[in-house]
Design an enzyme around this catalytic site. Structure first.
Site, PDB file in Angstrom:
ATOM      1  N   PRO A  80       0.839  -1.210   0.000  1.00 51.83           N
ATOM      2  CA  PRO A  80       0.000   0.000   0.000  1.00 51.83           C
ATOM      3  C   PRO A  80       0.870   1.254   0.000  1.00 51.83           C
ATOM      4  CG  PRO A  80       0.113  -0.949   2.209  1.00 51.83           C
ATOM      5  CD  PRO A  80       0.831  -1.901   1.295  1.00 51.83           C
ATOM      6  N   THR A 158      -1.856  -1.272   9.488  1.00 51.05           N
ATOM      7  CA  THR A 158      -0.460  -0.842   9.640  1.00 51.05           C
ATOM      8  C   THR A 158      -0.238  -0.349  11.062  1.00 51.05           C
ATOM      9  OG1 THR A 158      -0.252  -0.323   7.304  1.00 51.05           O
ATOM     10  CG2 THR A 158       1.262   0.813   8.785  1.00 51.05           C
ATOM     11  N   SER A 271       8.099  -5.417   8.104  1.00 51.92           N
ATOM     12  CA  SER A 271       8.249  -4.177   7.327  1.00 51.92           C
ATOM     13  C   SER A 271       8.799  -3.077   8.205  1.00 51.92           C
ATOM     14  CB  SER A 271       6.867  -3.757   6.791  1.00 51.92           C
ATOM     15  OG  SER A 271       6.926  -2.472   6.191  1.00 51.92           O
ATOM     16  N   HIS A 273       8.492  -0.059   6.788  1.00 57.63           N
ATOM     17  CA  HIS A 273       7.836   1.001   6.020  1.00 57.63           C
ATOM     18  C   HIS A 273       8.783   1.557   4.944  1.00 57.63           C
ATOM     19  CE1 HIS A 273       3.914   3.151   6.730  1.00 57.63           C
ATOM     20  NE2 HIS A 273       4.398   3.917   5.774  1.00 57.63           N
ATOM     21  N   ARG A 276      10.989   4.541   6.011  1.00 62.33           N
ATOM     22  CA  ARG A 276      10.370   5.874   6.002  1.00 62.33           C
ATOM     23  C   ARG A 276       9.900   6.334   7.374  1.00 62.33           C
ATOM     24  NH1 ARG A 276       8.728   7.400   0.881  1.00 62.33           N
ATOM     25  NH2 ARG A 276       6.789   8.378   1.506  1.00 62.33           N
ATOM     26  N   GLY A 306      12.783  -2.783   0.512  1.00 65.81           N
ATOM     27  CA  GLY A 306      14.056  -2.966  -0.186  1.00 65.81           C
ATOM     28  C   GLY A 306      14.074  -4.045  -1.256  1.00 65.81           C
ATOM     29  N   ARG A 308      14.019  -5.382  -4.683  1.00 64.62           N
ATOM     30  CA  ARG A 308      14.180  -4.763  -6.003  1.00 64.62           C
ATOM     31  C   ARG A 308      14.450  -5.769  -7.114  1.00 64.62           C
ATOM     32  NH1 ARG A 308      12.304  -1.686  -3.278  1.00 64.62           N
ATOM     33  NH2 ARG A 308      12.880   0.458  -2.763  1.00 64.62           N
TER      34      ARG A 308
END
Ligand SMILES: Cc1cc2nc3c(=O)[nH]c(=O)nc-3n(C[C@H](O)[C@H](O)[C@H](O)COP(=O)(O)O)c2cc1C
Length: 390
Positions: A80, A158, A271, A273, A276, A306, A308
């Site tokens: 999200p 969350t 997580s 986030h 952040r 992270g 990728r």
């Protein structure tokens, strides 16, 4: 940009940086504080070696799996992320359509610019809904009912954002929440005419679409500015009101997982986030095995922050994750090429997962186990930090 020319998430990130005003790009790309956690999220993946099996026929690789009852084409879901409207005016409905086409789940953010009822109408596949609790209990109850009535089956709450996010980069860039127009932002917009045209008029080009842009901000501000702590009592209350699977996002410790299972939680997302919120929080892949071991099969463990590459997906599954989620990769893709960009990033990541599975010598998701990772190189942090990687 024609995103078919992008060959990795990093290519899409660079394309997004070119297309967006720097201050807006930074809102998506940046992390909290000194961005230590943001960096660790990548470094921790990069330190984990993969140990391929040989003598395996990988002519047919099957990436499908089931996550909390939803059959998905690959063990990669879309996390999200608020602010989609800042990346592209087609925003959340475009992400929902692309996820459906790719056969995976999109977790619609609580701060979505579009109403959950509108997003689900665009969806071609299962959607989950992410909730930020508001101080007003009646509003939470009403929202949970609305989301269930709209057809969302899985609710994801969350828990790592008990206070308003604080990001110095955004403050330095003059981006505050709620966003207020400034001469600086206007100048940045003039320097990025394609982005500004889309932001102001939308893809229809019928007229000024500032209303949609404003609604996106208002919804996000509403969801996040008044966010509050989620306690065990809140989770119990949600459990009583929500019939479908309940997921808790933002777990970083194994010692809390048994309590969550006792409360009836079906899944947790390891997580931070995406680096952040708490700068200094550990890289998620470093604590994953601890959480998986503590869960002892009582609930599903997912991971984000992270991821990728397809090889990162294999690393996370090897350490016990049921699936991973990506945030910025699809936000960059949306900014770079709209809905086609999200198609492209999902195609790239799917191809990478197939390639990674082929090269480590597994043909099904179920076969990915801890024997495929480690040991960590001598320069890495002590093995116990990674929670007993085999
Ligand atoms: C621009 C942006 C907005 C986000 N908004 C939300 C949100 O509204 N709710 C939430 O639970 N997480 C939010 N997140 C966090 C993501 O769900 C996810 O945890 C994170 O992006 C994963 O890390 P990654 O970006 O490195 O893949 C946001 C992340 C970004 C980059």
């Amino acid at each position: 940009m024609r995103t078919t020319r992008a060959h990795s998430v990093e290519d899409l990130r660079r394309a997004a940086r070119r297309r967006m005003p720097r201050a807006v790009f930074d809102v998506v790309d940046g992390g909290a504080g000194d961005e230590h956690t943001l960096r660790w999220n990548r470094e921790a993946f990069e330190r984990i070696p993969l140990r391929p099996k040989a003598l395996v026929d990988v002519a047919h690789v099957d990436t499908t799996t089931t996550v909390l009852g939803d059959r998905v084409s690959m063990p990669l879901l879309l996390a999200p992320c608020s602010f989609a409207r800042m990346c592209h005016s087609d925003a959340e409905p475009a992400v929902a359509r692309a996820a459906g086409r790719a056969g995976t789940v999109y977790v619609v953010p609580g701060g979505s610019g579009e109403r959950p009822e509108v997003v689900i109408r665009s969806a071609g596949g299962p959607l989950w809904y992410q909730l930020y609790l508001k101080p007003d209990q009646a509003m939470n109850d009403e929202l949970v009912e609305r989301v269930a009535a709209a057809g969302y089956r899985t609710l994801c709450v969350t828990i790592d954002t008990p206070i308003k996010p604080y990001r110095e980069k955004d403050l330095r860039n003059g981006v505050t929440l709620p966003v207020s127009p400034s001469p600086r932002l206007a100048l940045a917009g003039l320097a990025h005419p394609r982005w500004s045209r889309d932001f102001l008029f939308g893809t229809g080009g019928a007229g000024l679409d500032l209303f949609a842009a404003r609604r996106a901000y208002t919804n996000f501000t509403d969801a996040i500015m008044h966010s509050r702590s989620v306690t065990a009592g809140e989770i119990r209350r949600l459990r009583d009101r929500w019939q479908g699977p309940l997921v808790v996002k933002g777990v970083l410790r194994g010692d809390e997982v048994a309590e969550m299972a006792d409360l009836g939680v079906d899944g947790v997302v390891v997580s931070n986030h995406g680096g952040r919120n708490l700068d200094g929080a550990p890289a998620t892949i470093d604590v994953l095995a601890e959480v998986v071991d503590a869960a002892a099969g009582r609930l599903d463990v997912l991971l984000d922050s992270g991821v990728r590459r397809g090889t990162d997906v294999v690393r996370a599954l090897a350490l016990g994750a049921k699936a991973v989620l990506v945030g910025r990769p699809y936000m960059f893709a949306l900014a770079a090429g709209g809905e086609a960009g999200v198609d492209r990033v999902l195609e790239l990541l799917h191809n990478e997962i197939v390639r990674a599975m082929s090269l480590v010598g597994v043909t099904t998701v179920k076969e990915i186990d801890r024997s495929l990772v480690g040991p960590a190189p001598a320069t890495a942090r002590p093995a116990d930090v990674r929670g007993g990687t085999a």
